[in-house]
Design a protein around this motif. Sequence first.
Motif, short mmCIF file in Angstrom:
data_model
loop_
_atom_site.label_atom_id
_atom_site.label_comp_id
_atom_site.label_asym_id
_atom_site.label_seq_id
_atom_site.Cartn_x
_atom_site.Cartn_y
_atom_site.Cartn_z
N THR A 1 1.82 -22.14 10.59
CA THR A 1 2.01 -23.08 9.49
C THR A 1 2.79 -24.30 9.97
OG1 THR A 1 4.07 -22.13 8.74
CG2 THR A 1 2.04 -21.19 7.82
N ALA A 2 2.81 -25.31 9.18
CA ALA A 2 3.47 -26.55 9.57
C ALA A 2 4.96 -26.35 9.81
CB ALA A 2 3.26 -27.61 8.49
N GLY A 3 5.63 -25.66 8.90
CA GLY A 3 7.06 -25.43 9.06
C GLY A 3 7.37 -24.66 10.33
N ARG A 4 6.52 -23.68 10.67
CA ARG A 4 6.71 -22.90 11.88
C ARG A 4 6.63 -23.80 13.10
NH1 ARG A 4 3.79 -20.91 15.74
NH2 ARG A 4 1.83 -21.50 14.79
N PHE A 5 5.69 -24.74 13.11
CA PHE A 5 5.55 -25.64 14.26
C PHE A 5 6.84 -26.42 14.49
CE2 PHE A 5 4.87 -29.93 15.84
CZ PHE A 5 4.38 -29.64 17.09
N VAL A 6 7.36 -26.98 13.45
CA VAL A 6 8.54 -27.83 13.59
C VAL A 6 9.78 -27.02 13.91
CG1 VAL A 6 10.05 -29.46 12.41
CG2 VAL A 6 7.58 -29.68 12.18
N THR A 7 9.96 -25.90 13.27
CA THR A 7 11.20 -25.16 13.47
C THR A 7 11.18 -24.25 14.69
OG1 THR A 7 10.47 -23.40 11.98
CG2 THR A 7 11.78 -25.20 11.02
N GLU A 8 10.04 -23.60 14.98
CA GLU A 8 10.00 -22.64 16.08
C GLU A 8 9.28 -23.15 17.32
OE1 GLU A 8 8.42 -18.97 14.61
OE2 GLU A 8 9.63 -19.08 12.80
N LEU A 10 8.79 -26.31 18.35
CA LEU A 10 9.14 -27.64 18.83
C LEU A 10 9.33 -27.63 20.34
CD1 LEU A 10 9.50 -30.44 17.69
CD2 LEU A 10 11.92 -29.96 17.43
N SER A 11 9.63 -26.47 20.91
CA SER A 11 9.78 -26.36 22.36
C SER A 11 8.49 -26.73 23.08
CB SER A 11 10.22 -24.95 22.75
OG SER A 11 9.24 -24.02 22.36
N VAL A 12 7.36 -26.66 22.39
CA VAL A 12 6.07 -27.02 22.98
C VAL A 12 6.10 -28.47 23.47
CG1 VAL A 12 3.64 -27.43 22.43
CG2 VAL A 12 4.77 -25.37 21.62
N ILE A 13 6.78 -29.34 22.76
CA ILE A 13 6.79 -30.75 23.16
C ILE A 13 8.06 -31.16 23.91
CG2 ILE A 13 5.24 -31.45 21.32
CD1 ILE A 13 7.71 -32.64 19.91
N GLN A 14 8.96 -30.22 24.16
CA GLN A 14 10.22 -30.58 24.80
C GLN A 14 10.01 -31.24 26.16
OE1 GLN A 14 13.12 -30.60 23.26
NE2 GLN A 14 13.99 -31.62 25.03
N SER A 15 9.15 -30.66 27.01
CA SER A 15 8.93 -31.27 28.33
C SER A 15 8.27 -32.63 28.21
CB SER A 15 8.11 -30.35 29.24
OG SER A 15 6.82 -30.16 28.71
N THR A 29 11.25 -38.74 17.37
CA THR A 29 12.25 -38.39 16.38
C THR A 29 12.65 -36.94 16.59
OG1 THR A 29 10.61 -37.65 14.79
CG2 THR A 29 11.33 -39.96 14.62
N GLU A 30 13.73 -36.54 16.00
CA GLU A 30 14.17 -35.15 16.01
C GLU A 30 14.09 -34.65 14.58
OE1 GLU A 30 15.02 -33.20 18.54
OE2 GLU A 30 14.83 -34.76 20.06
N PRO A 31 12.95 -34.08 14.18
CA PRO A 31 12.80 -33.64 12.79
C PRO A 31 13.79 -32.54 12.43
CG PRO A 31 10.92 -32.93 14.10
CD PRO A 31 11.78 -33.78 14.98
N LYS A 32 14.27 -32.56 11.22
CA LYS A 32 15.23 -31.57 10.72
C LYS A 32 14.57 -30.77 9.60
CE LYS A 32 18.83 -33.35 13.01
NZ LYS A 32 18.61 -33.23 14.40
N GLY A 33 13.56 -29.99 9.95
CA GLY A 33 12.90 -29.13 8.98
C GLY A 33 11.69 -29.73 8.31
#
Length: 125
Positions: A1-8, A10-15, A29-33
Motif C-alpha cells: 500500500t502507499a503508506g507502507r511504501f513511504v514508511t517501510e 523508503l530504504s528502496v530509494i536511499q541509495s 523531500t523527506e516525507p513524514k507519513g
Amino acid sequence: TAGRFVTEDLSVIQSAKEDLARSGAGSWTEPKGGYFISFNTLPGCAARTVELCKKAGVKFTPAGATWPCGRDPEDRNIRLAPSYASLEEIELAVRLFTICVRLAALESLASMQVGSADMEGERIA
C-alpha cells in the motif's frame, strides 16, 4: 500500500537519494507519513527527466504537477507517486529515474557550456 511504501520501503530509494545528492543533480523531500515524494531537479530539467523516463517505459506524474495549473516556473519539481507498483517495479523505476535525472542535468549543463563558448567567441570576434 502507499503508506507502507513511504514508511517501510523508503530504504528502496536511499541509495538513489545519496547518489543524486552527491552528483548535485537534484534533491528529495523527506516525507513524514505521506504518500508522495517530491524531487527537485536542476532548474529546467524536470520535464526533460519525465520525458526520458517515459521514453524508457516508466510513466511518472507530469513535471510541475504540484504547482498551480501544473506550471512550475523553474521546471524543477517532480512528484513521485508509486501507485499500484510492486517493490521490484519501484526499485527498477527509481534506478531508471536516477539515470534520467543525471542525463537531463548533463544535457542542460552541456547546453550552457556551448552557449557560454558561443558567447565568448562573439566577444572575441
